[in-house]
Design a protein around this motif. Structure first.
Motif, PDB file in Angstrom:
ATOM      1  N   GLY A 199       0.816  -1.199   0.000  1.00  0.00           N
ATOM      2  CA  GLY A 199       0.000   0.000   0.000  1.00  0.00           C
ATOM      3  C   GLY A 199       0.853   1.253   0.000  1.00  0.00           C
ATOM      4  O   GLY A 199       2.076   1.197   0.184  1.00  0.00           O
ATOM      5  N   GLY A 200       0.213   2.383  -0.212  1.00  0.00           N
ATOM      6  CA  GLY A 200       0.941   3.637  -0.225  1.00  0.00           C
ATOM      7  C   GLY A 200       0.153   4.711  -0.922  1.00  0.00           C
ATOM      8  O   GLY A 200      -1.059   4.620  -1.075  1.00  0.00           O
ATOM      9  N   LEU A 201       0.877   5.725  -1.353  1.00  0.00           N
ATOM     10  CA  LEU A 201       0.274   6.871  -2.008  1.00  0.00           C
ATOM     11  C   LEU A 201       0.502   6.795  -3.510  1.00  0.00           C
ATOM     12  O   LEU A 201       1.620   6.516  -3.957  1.00  0.00           O
ATOM     13  CB  LEU A 201       0.885   8.158  -1.459  1.00  0.00           C
ATOM     14  CG  LEU A 201       0.402   9.468  -2.065  1.00  0.00           C
ATOM     15  CD1 LEU A 201      -1.074   9.685  -1.776  1.00  0.00           C
ATOM     16  CD2 LEU A 201       1.231  10.628  -1.519  1.00  0.00           C
ATOM     17  N   ALA A 202      -0.553   7.025  -4.266  1.00  0.00           N
ATOM     18  CA  ALA A 202      -0.444   7.056  -5.721  1.00  0.00           C
ATOM     19  C   ALA A 202      -1.269   8.219  -6.249  1.00  0.00           C
ATOM     20  O   ALA A 202      -2.208   8.675  -5.593  1.00  0.00           O
ATOM     21  CB  ALA A 202      -0.936   5.744  -6.327  1.00  0.00           C
ATOM     22  N   GLN A 203      -0.910   8.682  -7.413  1.00  0.00           N
ATOM     23  CA  GLN A 203      -1.690   9.718  -8.062  1.00  0.00           C
ATOM     24  C   GLN A 203      -2.796   9.092  -8.892  1.00  0.00           C
ATOM     25  O   GLN A 203      -2.690   7.937  -9.334  1.00  0.00           O
ATOM     26  CB  GLN A 203      -0.800  10.572  -8.954  1.00  0.00           C
ATOM     27  CG  GLN A 203       0.173  11.453  -8.190  1.00  0.00           C
ATOM     28  CD  GLN A 203       0.893  12.438  -9.085  1.00  0.00           C
ATOM     29  OE1 GLN A 203       1.087  12.168 -10.262  1.00  0.00           O
ATOM     30  NE2 GLN A 203       1.277  13.571  -8.537  1.00  0.00           N
ATOM     31  N   ALA A 204      -3.845   9.831  -9.108  1.00  0.00           N
ATOM     32  CA  ALA A 204      -4.927   9.360  -9.972  1.00  0.00           C
ATOM     33  C   ALA A 204      -4.344   9.002 -11.338  1.00  0.00           C
ATOM     34  O   ALA A 204      -3.520   9.741 -11.889  1.00  0.00           O
ATOM     35  CB  ALA A 204      -5.993  10.440 -10.114  1.00  0.00           C
ATOM     36  N   GLY A 205      -4.766   7.851 -11.832  1.00  0.00           N
ATOM     37  CA  GLY A 205      -4.241   7.354 -13.095  1.00  0.00           C
ATOM     38  C   GLY A 205      -3.022   6.459 -12.934  1.00  0.00           C
ATOM     39  O   GLY A 205      -2.588   5.834 -13.898  1.00  0.00           O
ATOM     40  N   GLY A 206      -2.482   6.419 -11.745  1.00  0.00           N
ATOM     41  CA  GLY A 206      -1.294   5.623 -11.482  1.00  0.00           C
ATOM     42  C   GLY A 206      -1.617   4.185 -11.118  1.00  0.00           C
ATOM     43  O   GLY A 206      -2.765   3.739 -11.224  1.00  0.00           O
ATOM     44  N   SER A 207      -0.586   3.475 -10.686  1.00  0.00           N
ATOM     45  CA  SER A 207      -0.715   2.054 -10.376  1.00  0.00           C
ATOM     46  C   SER A 207      -0.058   1.717  -9.046  1.00  0.00           C
ATOM     47  O   SER A 207       0.885   2.391  -8.613  1.00  0.00           O
ATOM     48  CB  SER A 207      -0.048   1.218 -11.474  1.00  0.00           C
ATOM     49  OG  SER A 207      -0.651   1.421 -12.724  1.00  0.00           O
ATOM     50  N   LEU A 208      -0.574   0.677  -8.429  1.00  0.00           N
ATOM     51  CA  LEU A 208       0.030   0.079  -7.246  1.00  0.00           C
ATOM     52  C   LEU A 208      -0.190  -1.420  -7.314  1.00  0.00           C
ATOM     53  O   LEU A 208      -1.165  -1.881  -7.913  1.00  0.00           O
ATOM     54  CB  LEU A 208      -0.597   0.613  -5.961  1.00  0.00           C
ATOM     55  CG  LEU A 208      -0.185   1.991  -5.449  1.00  0.00           C
ATOM     56  CD1 LEU A 208      -1.021   2.375  -4.239  1.00  0.00           C
ATOM     57  CD2 LEU A 208       1.295   2.027  -5.112  1.00  0.00           C
TER      58      LEU A 208
END
Length: 122
Positions: free
Chosen positions: A9-18
């Motif tokens: 888990g973590g922080l991602a920007q909209a449109g990004g991936s994890l």
């Protein structure tokens, strides 16, 4: 008993991936189905995705179809959730779960991890 530990888990920007990972230990013979659920603040926990032991049968919530992919590696007793095209509304604590049977809505899970936080910024 089965122990489940999530990571990724973590922080991602909209449109990004994890990519989330979940490691199972203990009585892994009880993990015929493994899945992911999520719970946003002040909301009920909801089903996200589930996979059977073979890895062939999968089910997804409508909200994540086409964006998320669940897979598992039985040799390593792990299940993964690849999350693409993330949206702010995907922000939640994501929980790994396991159970004896697979259901299209994720019902019947007996074991739960402690969760990993995913935050998607706009």
């Amino acid at each position: 008993q089965v122990q489940l530990v999530e990571s990724g888990g973590g922080l991602a920007q909209a449109g990004g991936s994890l990519r989330l990972s979940c490691a199972a230990s203990g009585r892994t013979s009880s993990t015929n189905s493994m899945g992911w659920f999520r719970q946003a603040p002040e909301k009920a926990r909801e089903f996200v995705a589930i996979v059977d032991r073979s890895g062939i049968t999968t089910y997804y919530a409508d909200s994540v179809k086409g964006r998320f992919t669940i897979t598992r590696d039985n040799a390593k007793n792990m299940v993964f959730l690849q999350m693409n095209s993330l949206k702010p509304e995907d922000t939640s604590v994501y929980y790994c779960a396991a159970g004896p049977l697979i259901a299209s809505n994720g019902n019947g899970m007996n074991y739960w991890g402690k969760g990993t936080l995913v935050t998607v910024s706009s």
